[in-house]
Design a protein around this motif. Sequence first.
Motif: not given
Length: 378
Positions: A44-56
């Motif tokens: 989930g840590h990596d998923q949050f990081e990727r999510a933050s790269q696509n939107r604020p």
Amino acid sequence: MTLRSYPGYMLIGSSKPSLTTRPVSVTAFLDGNARMIEPPVMRGHDQFERASQNRPLDYHVTGQRREFSQGVVEGAGFLAGSGAIAALGAAVGAQFGPEAGICVGLFAVPPAFIGARRLQSAFTSKDFQPGPPADPSVLSERFSNSLEKARSGNPEGPQVAYISGHGSHKELAHFKPQQLGAILNQNPVDLTVLDACNTAQLEVLSKLGAGAGDVVCSSHPVPAGGFPIESLFDSPDKLGQSTYSESKGSTAHLSLVDNKKLVDKLMPSLDELAKQLKKGLDSGTKKQIHRALTKSRNPDLFGARAGLRPFLQNLGKEDLSAPCKEALDASLNSLKEAVPQDTGWAVTFRVDGKENEALPPAWNGLFEELGYRWKPFF
């Protein structure tokens, strides 16, 4: 001046949100000490990081995990034990026949699986370093500090608490529900996402309190993959609805609960219903409650839980007194307000009176007097 766009946002130059839109702040507690599901939880840590790269997305991730050396040593130990058992099975097979050897060798499978999982956990999301496993007071401090940091860094933006790990009526990601309730009471959020099994229970939600805001939760097990973090939190104005809609495919049954209405309206309505039902226990109401429970579904197939909505609906088919019917209608209306969206189960309750100290006294007293240990089938 360069314009940069994200889904639902327009950012200018410095990538700061416009004055009219604030990014969502998500504070996640990932239980990297959740036995046998550590890797998907920590990813989930990596998923949050990727999510933050696509939107604020303003995200803060904390939790707990074993130290790398501990995971490697424990994994190697289990694998060594599995190898020893397999060798013993081979020796037994040579001495007493292949069938006996296979029977002994099967005992090598569990430690091999555990060992492989421990090694996998040690090498998963190595950037996720929230701290080693600790007692609840330390974990509470970690989570509270992260929630406070999220609020101070983005005071005007929507706040989300995301909790991932094992779940039951007794525990959520190594927290007791009342401990989480205390944390959320001090650090209220707009949305709480319970990425854990069996959390859509009155016994859980009542302890989380109004500070949990809207709650996305499941009355059934959540598969190890968890919720689709990278596609969540993209609609700040409709956080609960959008999170519920995007997560429906992650588990067999999902609910969106307005926890403030659950606390302020549903629980008082159930308390009044219980008071009216208790008045007639000696004159036939006990049998009516029993029939309603018998006809209501149990999400665990066998156990103490029953669906609240089917129980109330089946109770409505009985010949109740006028005050009981009035209280029942109020309870059904309150349930509809408290659970605006669900895939069929809404929330469940336990008939055995366990872990229900946060529920209204008359409701508790009713089921204590009825004396059930599990939901009746006939």
